[in-house]
Design an enzyme around this catalytic site. Structure first.
Site, PDB file in Angstrom:
ATOM      1  N   HIS A  62       0.875  -1.187   0.000  1.00  0.00           N
ATOM      2  CA  HIS A  62       0.000   0.000   0.000  1.00  0.00           C
ATOM      3  C   HIS A  62       0.905   1.228   0.000  1.00  0.00           C
ATOM      4  O   HIS A  62       1.104   1.873   1.030  1.00  0.00           O
ATOM      5  CB  HIS A  62      -0.969  -0.054   1.180  1.00  0.00           C
ATOM      6  CG  HIS A  62      -1.861  -1.253   1.111  1.00  0.00           C
ATOM      7  ND1 HIS A  62      -2.891  -1.345   0.198  1.00  0.00           N
ATOM      8  CD2 HIS A  62      -1.846  -2.443   1.769  1.00  0.00           C
ATOM      9  CE1 HIS A  62      -3.499  -2.520   0.327  1.00  0.00           C
ATOM     10  NE2 HIS A  62      -2.870  -3.214   1.271  1.00  0.00           N
ATOM     11  N   GLY A  68      -7.325   2.747   7.866  1.00  0.00           N
ATOM     12  CA  GLY A  68      -8.449   3.648   8.064  1.00  0.00           C
ATOM     13  C   GLY A  68      -9.683   2.960   8.617  1.00  0.00           C
ATOM     14  O   GLY A  68     -10.708   3.595   8.829  1.00  0.00           O
ATOM     15  N   GLU A  69      -9.580   1.644   8.877  1.00  0.00           N
ATOM     16  CA  GLU A  69     -10.766   0.911   9.354  1.00  0.00           C
ATOM     17  C   GLU A  69     -11.114   1.242  10.808  1.00  0.00           C
ATOM     18  O   GLU A  69     -12.121   0.778  11.318  1.00  0.00           O
ATOM     19  CB  GLU A  69     -10.572  -0.604   9.200  1.00  0.00           C
ATOM     20  CG  GLU A  69     -10.582  -1.090   7.759  1.00  0.00           C
ATOM     21  CD  GLU A  69      -9.186  -1.405   7.248  1.00  0.00           C
ATOM     22  OE1 GLU A  69      -8.233  -0.681   7.635  1.00  0.00           O
ATOM     23  OE2 GLU A  69      -9.049  -2.355   6.460  1.00  0.00           O
ATOM     24  N   ARG A 162     -15.899  -6.908   3.974  1.00  0.00           N
ATOM     25  CA  ARG A 162     -15.653  -5.528   3.526  1.00  0.00           C
ATOM     26  C   ARG A 162     -15.732  -5.391   2.015  1.00  0.00           C
ATOM     27  O   ARG A 162     -15.656  -4.296   1.476  1.00  0.00           O
ATOM     28  CB  ARG A 162     -14.275  -5.057   4.008  1.00  0.00           C
ATOM     29  CG  ARG A 162     -14.175  -4.938   5.514  1.00  0.00           C
ATOM     30  CD  ARG A 162     -12.742  -4.710   5.940  1.00  0.00           C
ATOM     31  NE  ARG A 162     -11.903  -5.859   5.597  1.00  0.00           N
ATOM     32  CZ  ARG A 162     -10.596  -5.937   5.832  1.00  0.00           C
ATOM     33  NH1 ARG A 162      -9.975  -4.915   6.375  1.00  0.00           N
ATOM     34  NH2 ARG A 162      -9.914  -7.011   5.514  1.00  0.00           N
ATOM     35  N   ASP A 284       2.232  -6.924   1.923  1.00  0.00           N
ATOM     36  CA  ASP A 284       1.073  -6.121   2.335  1.00  0.00           C
ATOM     37  C   ASP A 284       1.564  -4.902   3.115  1.00  0.00           C
ATOM     38  O   ASP A 284       0.923  -4.446   4.066  1.00  0.00           O
ATOM     39  CB  ASP A 284       0.080  -6.954   3.162  1.00  0.00           C
ATOM     40  CG  ASP A 284      -1.345  -6.412   3.093  1.00  0.00           C
ATOM     41  OD1 ASP A 284      -1.588  -5.428   2.360  1.00  0.00           O
ATOM     42  OD2 ASP A 284      -2.214  -6.966   3.792  1.00  0.00           O
ATOM     43  N   SER A 288      -2.747  -1.513   7.595  1.00  0.00           N
ATOM     44  CA  SER A 288      -2.880  -1.386   9.052  1.00  0.00           C
ATOM     45  C   SER A 288      -3.087  -2.767   9.656  1.00  0.00           C
ATOM     46  O   SER A 288      -3.755  -3.617   9.079  1.00  0.00           O
ATOM     47  CB  SER A 288      -4.059  -0.483   9.406  1.00  0.00           C
ATOM     48  OG  SER A 288      -5.270  -1.088   9.010  1.00  0.00           O
TER      49      SER A 288
HETATM   50 ZN    ZN Z   1      -5.831  -7.366   1.213  1.00  0.00          ZN
END
Ligand code: ZN
Length: 388
Positions: A62, A68-69, A162, A284, A288
């Site tokens: 990222h 941001g979750e 999600r 990844d 977060s």
């Molecule tokens: Zn993922």
């Protein structure tokens, strides 16, 4: 700039033995014993006692931040150049995460170009978790054809609360649009899949390849080490011709809840007879990693580290005792092949001069070259990002 590094123990990732490596500009020119070349324009480096391995290819970072979750203050920061380069990662593929509202594809393309300028090779995926996926031009195909940095679409979420619970037909359409984009632009055009923890696992992907003219390698599912059942489902996917990816960023809580460390999952799959070219790892990075208490309240946040990719490579070799060539394939040749990055992931003439020199016993990184440029020397950053 012509550079000759002599008497390296070269893993391409398959073992080539003691060789000299000749680099010119951003390419590898030759790998052979006793290359004779001299003159003021040739920089000679003594490589004795060092391994040379390909620079790592990280298929999911990222790069503009993720998360941001836990609300706005839990958005993670951007990745900086040395977070990749110091960890031997010379190619990254950026993606949006859960948040495609405050994070944008335009930002992702800009950041990929920035990292490229600073020294490593960076690409990105168009699209988002949610379906219909976000695009820049309104079309997955057009994005991949027209935007240099975009090499596929993802992370599209399946089996995750999600995600948008895409139908089999929707996934097939996304795969077809990405494939045409790839064909027209000479890129991979794959669909990078975020696999969630719901019980359906990879069933949607099996359904697509059974019902439509879509090949398994059109998909690249990640987070397969989420739990043991998913690892076993992943092995079934490789038996159908697919590739699976393990996530190296983790924390104690995820492991306590059943996640398998990436290296352990890879070692398990290899013992089950899965080819290393059907297995890969990605970091990844900058995702977060929320930490919850027993009552389910968010009590802390950690950030996924790109460096976990190299640490997992070390674990594969030093703890799980996989042959170096097998372990290396999962972070170099395997992801590069899956993404159709034809200049990456292997040490051979005409390939990009992305290589890592490391200690044979610990695999500790000494030197990193990215497209022929020395970014790390003596384990320290020689080149830093613009704001580092
Ligand atoms: Zn993922």
């Amino acid at each position: 700039m012509i550079r000759l590094i002599t008497e390296l123990d070269v893993y391409a990732p398959h073992p080539l033995g003691i060789n000299d490596v000749l680099m010119a500009g951003d390419k590898i020119l030759a790998i052979a014993p006793n290359i004779i070349l001299s003159g003021a324009h040739v920089e000679r480096i003594d490589g004795r006692g060092r391994l040379a391995i390909p620079g790592l290819v990280d298929s999911l970072v990222h790069i503009t931040g993720g998360g941001g979750e836990g609300s706005f203050h839990t958005r993670t920061p951007e990745m900086m150049l040395t977070q990749a380069s110091l960890a031997g990662v010379t190619t990254v593929i950026g993606a949006l995460g859960t948040d495609a509202t405050t994070r944008s594809l335009a930002d992702l393309v800009a950041k990929a170009r920035a990292l490229d300028h600073e020294g490593i090779s960076a690409y990105c995926y168009t699209g988002s978790y949610q379906v219909p996926v976000r695009t820049l031009t309104g079309s997955i195909t057009d994005d991949i054809v027209l935007i240099d940095k975009m090499i596929g679409v993802g992370e599209v979420a399946i089996a995750d609360h999600r995600g948008s619970q895409p139908s089999v037909a929707e996934l097939a359409r996304i795969a077809a649009e990405a494939k045409v984009g790839g064909l027209l632009s000479g890129k991979g055009g794959i669909v990078y899949i975020h696999t969630g923890e719901e019980a359906e696992q990879l069933q949607m992907l099996h359904a697509v390849i059974e019902q439509y003219a879509v090949k398994p390698r059109q998909f690249y599912p990640t987070h397969i080490n989420r739990n043991q059942r998913l690892v076993d489902a992943g092995i079934q996917w490789t038996r159908a011709g697919g590739i699976i990816d393990m996530t190296t960023s983790t924390n104690a809580q995820f492991i306590a809840e059943g996640e398998i460390e990436a290296a352990e999952a890879i070692a398990y799959c290899v013992r089950k007879g899965v080819s290393p070219l059907s297995l890969s790892m990605s970091s990844d990075g900058n995702a977060s990693l929320p930490v919850f208490n027993a009552a389910g309240e968010l009590i802390g946040l950690e950030v996924g580290q790109v460096a976990s990719l190299y640490q997992s490579l070390q674990a594969l070799v030093l703890q799980h005792r996989l042959p170096l060539a097998t372990a290396l394939a999962t972070v170099t040749e395997s992801p590069a092949t899956a993404l159709r990055l034809t200049q990456k992931g292997r040490l051979a003439p005409d390939m990009d001069a992305d290589l890592v020199l490391c200690e044979p016993d610990t695999l500790a990184i000494d030197t990193v070259f990215a497209r022929g440029r020395c970014l790390v020397e003596g384990g320290r950053a020689r080149v830093k990002g613009t704001f580092e």
